[in-house]
Design an enzyme around this catalytic site. Structure first.
Site, mmCIF file in Angstrom:
data_model
loop_
_atom_site.group_PDB
_atom_site.id
_atom_site.type_symbol
_atom_site.label_atom_id
_atom_site.label_comp_id
_atom_site.label_asym_id
_atom_site.label_seq_id
_atom_site.Cartn_x
_atom_site.Cartn_y
_atom_site.Cartn_z
ATOM 1 N N ASP A 61 59.175 54.387 -2.040
ATOM 2 C CA ASP A 61 58.282 53.569 -2.851
ATOM 3 C C ASP A 61 56.973 53.404 -2.073
ATOM 4 O O ASP A 61 56.973 53.436 -0.836
ATOM 5 C CB ASP A 61 58.932 52.214 -3.109
ATOM 6 C CG ASP A 61 57.972 51.229 -3.728
ATOM 7 O OD1 ASP A 61 57.499 51.493 -4.838
ATOM 8 O OD2 ASP A 61 57.684 50.200 -3.077
ATOM 9 N N ALA A 62 55.878 53.222 -2.783
ATOM 10 C CA ALA A 62 54.573 53.113 -2.104
ATOM 11 C C ALA A 62 54.180 51.669 -1.837
ATOM 12 O O ALA A 62 54.031 51.247 -0.683
ATOM 13 C CB ALA A 62 53.492 53.805 -2.934
ATOM 14 N N TYR A 63 54.020 50.882 -2.901
ATOM 15 C CA TYR A 63 53.403 49.563 -2.799
ATOM 16 C C TYR A 63 54.411 48.520 -2.329
ATOM 17 O O TYR A 63 55.385 48.239 -3.006
ATOM 18 C CB TYR A 63 52.771 49.178 -4.129
ATOM 19 C CG TYR A 63 51.686 50.147 -4.540
ATOM 20 C CD1 TYR A 63 50.508 50.234 -3.803
ATOM 21 C CD2 TYR A 63 51.852 51.002 -5.625
ATOM 22 C CE1 TYR A 63 49.515 51.139 -4.152
ATOM 23 C CE2 TYR A 63 50.869 51.907 -5.981
ATOM 24 C CZ TYR A 63 49.702 51.977 -5.231
ATOM 25 O OH TYR A 63 48.727 52.885 -5.573
ATOM 26 N N ARG B 264 50.606 40.156 -7.391
ATOM 27 C CA ARG B 264 51.751 41.046 -7.229
ATOM 28 C C ARG B 264 52.847 40.731 -8.236
ATOM 29 O O ARG B 264 53.448 41.637 -8.842
ATOM 30 C CB ARG B 264 52.288 40.941 -5.797
ATOM 31 C CG ARG B 264 53.516 41.803 -5.528
ATOM 32 C CD ARG B 264 53.232 43.265 -5.761
ATOM 33 N NE ARG B 264 54.356 44.095 -5.326
ATOM 34 C CZ ARG B 264 54.478 45.379 -5.630
ATOM 35 N NH1 ARG B 264 53.562 45.989 -6.379
ATOM 36 N NH2 ARG B 264 55.511 46.079 -5.181
ATOM 37 N N SER C 188 56.399 56.539 -7.055
ATOM 38 C CA SER C 188 55.722 55.258 -7.253
ATOM 39 C C SER C 188 55.320 55.026 -8.701
ATOM 40 O O SER C 188 55.052 55.963 -9.458
ATOM 41 C CB SER C 188 54.468 55.225 -6.369
ATOM 42 O OG SER C 188 53.691 54.075 -6.619
ATOM 43 N N ASN C 189 55.228 53.743 -9.046
ATOM 44 C CA ASN C 189 54.601 53.345 -10.299
ATOM 45 C C ASN C 189 53.122 53.692 -10.342
ATOM 46 O O ASN C 189 52.523 53.731 -11.417
ATOM 47 C CB ASN C 189 54.735 51.829 -10.489
ATOM 48 C CG ASN C 189 56.097 51.407 -11.011
ATOM 49 O OD1 ASN C 189 56.835 52.200 -11.584
ATOM 50 N ND2 ASN C 189 56.430 50.136 -10.811
#
Length: 229
Positions: free
Chosen positions: A15-17, A46, A122-123
């Protein structure tokens, strides 16, 4: 080579964030201007960002993560009583260059050197992810960057996790997935990935299907878990 605790892994997918990139670093850079509102704004930003991905998926009204991020920021600014277009633009620009967590560059380098494929799932919209990866100097340590835009729905829809398996040409159990978002870690486990939950903020376990294989406080020890010296 160490004896892997999670054997048979061909690829580590991240995942990125919140996992590779610190989502609160944008507001932190504006702390002097935001004053006492910085933390509340960042937390609300967030929370609404994630909520809007889930709501849009359920409503079947997909918009890319850049729009979702902007909509969430608009809510957060209103929630803390700020009407400042220049600050909004500054925060959106900073979201394209979020700070990586300190251990991330070396960890990715070790995985690559050890022959493990590396990828983001990622989203994030492709342009957002490309900007963040470039700003953080991670391009040389990532083999792939996969965005939910290729399936048109956000996590935790199983089609998102299937995208990574298909693109990597790997069985789900040959992929080790890392996320700091517990809901994402549990959903990826339920899909069939081997999962390391990066519990950076000491959160309690989720009560949803899935069970991460391991829990770490950061990514430093990941290479050893998958058998990389």
């Amino acid at each position: 080579m160490p004896n892997p605790e999670i054997p048979g892994i061909r690829a580590c997918v991240f995942d990125a964030y919140g996992t590779l990139f610190d989502v609160h670093s944008a507001a932190a850079r504006c702390r002097d201007d935001l004053g006492g509102k910085a933390d509340a704004l960042s937390d609300t930003w967030r929370q609404k960002q994630l909520q809007y991905t889930w709501l849009r998926s359920l409503m079947r009204t997909h918009a890319d993560f850049w729009q979702v991020t902007g909509d969430a920021l608009d809510f957060a600014l209103a929630a803390v009583g700020l009407d400042d277009p220049a600050m909004r633009q500054r925060l959106m620009d900073l979201y394209l260059e979020l700070d990586p967590y300190p251990e991330v560059p070396a960890m990715l380098g070790r995985l690559k050197a050890g022959g493990i494929a590396t990828a983001i799932l990622s989203n994030g919209a492709p342009a957002m992810l490309d900007a963040a990866v470039e700003s953080a100097g991670l391009a040389d340590t990532l083999d792939h960057v996969f965005s939910v835009e290729d399936v048109g729905i956000f996590k935790p829809d199983p089609r998102v996790y299937g995208l990574a398996a298909d693109r990597l040409g790997a069985a789900a159990h040959e992929i080790c997935f890392q996320s700091s978002n517990a809901w994402d870690a549990y959903a990826a486990s339920h899909f069939g990935f081997r999962v390391v939950w990066i519990n950076r903020f000491n959160q309690p376990p989720e009560r949803i299907p899935g069970a991460p294989d391991r829990q770490l406080s950061d990514l430093s020890a990941l290479p050893e878990l998958v058998g990389v010296a």
